[in-house]
Design a protein around this motif. Structure first.
Motif, PDB file in Angstrom:
ATOM      1  N   VAL A   7      41.209  45.293  51.922  1.00  0.00           N
ATOM      2  CA  VAL A   7      41.351  44.335  50.833  1.00  0.00           C
ATOM      3  C   VAL A   7      42.640  43.570  51.070  1.00  0.00           C
ATOM      4  O   VAL A   7      43.694  44.166  51.260  1.00  0.00           O
ATOM      5  N   SER A  21      43.762  46.231  34.693  1.00  0.00           N
ATOM      6  CA  SER A  21      42.860  45.704  35.717  1.00  0.00           C
ATOM      7  C   SER A  21      43.372  44.381  36.259  1.00  0.00           C
ATOM      8  O   SER A  21      43.575  43.442  35.504  1.00  0.00           O
ATOM      9  N   THR A  24      38.338  43.390  40.326  1.00  0.00           N
ATOM     10  CA  THR A  24      37.250  44.341  40.527  1.00  0.00           C
ATOM     11  C   THR A  24      36.554  43.983  41.828  1.00  0.00           C
ATOM     12  O   THR A  24      36.309  42.802  42.103  1.00  0.00           O
ATOM     13  N   LYS A  30      31.411  47.622  45.680  1.00  0.00           N
ATOM     14  CA  LYS A  30      31.635  48.645  44.657  1.00  0.00           C
ATOM     15  C   LYS A  30      30.546  49.720  44.696  1.00  0.00           C
ATOM     16  O   LYS A  30      30.838  50.902  44.556  1.00  0.00           O
ATOM     17  N   ASP A  39      40.915  58.028  40.783  1.00  0.00           N
ATOM     18  CA  ASP A  39      41.937  57.027  41.065  1.00  0.00           C
ATOM     19  C   ASP A  39      42.562  57.329  42.418  1.00  0.00           C
ATOM     20  O   ASP A  39      42.975  58.455  42.663  1.00  0.00           O
ATOM     21  N   LEU A  59      49.915  50.489  43.113  1.00  0.00           N
ATOM     22  CA  LEU A  59      48.599  49.870  43.189  1.00  0.00           C
ATOM     23  C   LEU A  59      47.551  50.970  43.339  1.00  0.00           C
ATOM     24  O   LEU A  59      47.671  51.834  44.212  1.00  0.00           O
ATOM     25  N   TYR A  60      46.546  50.963  42.462  1.00  0.00           N
ATOM     26  CA  TYR A  60      45.493  51.973  42.469  1.00  0.00           C
ATOM     27  C   TYR A  60      44.119  51.323  42.552  1.00  0.00           C
ATOM     28  O   TYR A  60      43.903  50.239  42.021  1.00  0.00           O
ATOM     29  N   LEU A  61      43.205  52.040  43.191  1.00  0.00           N
ATOM     30  CA  LEU A  61      41.794  51.679  43.202  1.00  0.00           C
ATOM     31  C   LEU A  61      41.065  52.775  42.435  1.00  0.00           C
ATOM     32  O   LEU A  61      41.165  53.955  42.782  1.00  0.00           O
ATOM     33  N   THR A  63      37.895  54.472  41.999  1.00  0.00           N
ATOM     34  CA  THR A  63      36.705  54.523  42.844  1.00  0.00           C
ATOM     35  C   THR A  63      35.400  54.620  42.065  1.00  0.00           C
ATOM     36  O   THR A  63      34.349  54.329  42.587  1.00  0.00           O
ATOM     37  N   ILE A  68      40.858  47.461  40.569  1.00  0.00           N
ATOM     38  CA  ILE A  68      42.166  47.502  41.209  1.00  0.00           C
ATOM     39  C   ILE A  68      43.187  47.230  40.100  1.00  0.00           C
ATOM     40  O   ILE A  68      43.086  46.230  39.394  1.00  0.00           O
ATOM     41  N   ILE A  86      47.670  41.861  46.619  1.00  0.00           N
ATOM     42  CA  ILE A  86      46.797  43.039  46.691  1.00  0.00           C
ATOM     43  C   ILE A  86      46.343  43.167  48.134  1.00  0.00           C
ATOM     44  O   ILE A  86      45.469  42.429  48.591  1.00  0.00           O
TER      45      ILE A  86
END
Length: 94
Positions: A7, A21, A24, A30, A39, A59-61, A63, A68, A86
């Motif tokens: 990304v 958020s 996305t 996804k 997370d 920074l977190y995704l 799942t 994001i 990002i």
């Protein structure tokens, strides 16, 4: 099937509000993320505000839904005008 998701980009907050958020992942991407963790920490950022201020954060995704977002630590405020880079890679079942 194991794979790597790359990304790369940035988002600009044009409205204030919660920092839950930033973006996305697209539905096609996804739907392929099947990691067990809810997370995933994917990095950190240094954001730039239109007034020249800087802010930092995690920074977190997420799942389970492809969101994001920032984590518990961030110096961003809830105002509009932040440009948040990002950029991360995520290894998992893709």
């Amino acid at each position: 099937m194991d794979g790597v998701l790359y990304v790369e980009g940035a988002v600009r907050r044009n409205a204030g509000g919660a920092l839950t958020s930033f973006a996305t992942l697209p539905p096609a991407v996804k739907s392929r993320i099947t990691a067990r963790a809810k997370d995933a920490f994917v990095g950190a950022f240094c954001a730039l505000h239109t007034n020249g201020s800087r802010a930092f954060g995690e920074l977190y995704l997420t799942t389970t839904n492809g969101v994001i977002a920032t984590g518990d630590y961030t110096t961003l405020d809830g105002n509009a005008g932040w440009v948040i880079p990002i950029t991360f890679s995520f290894i998992g079942d893709l």
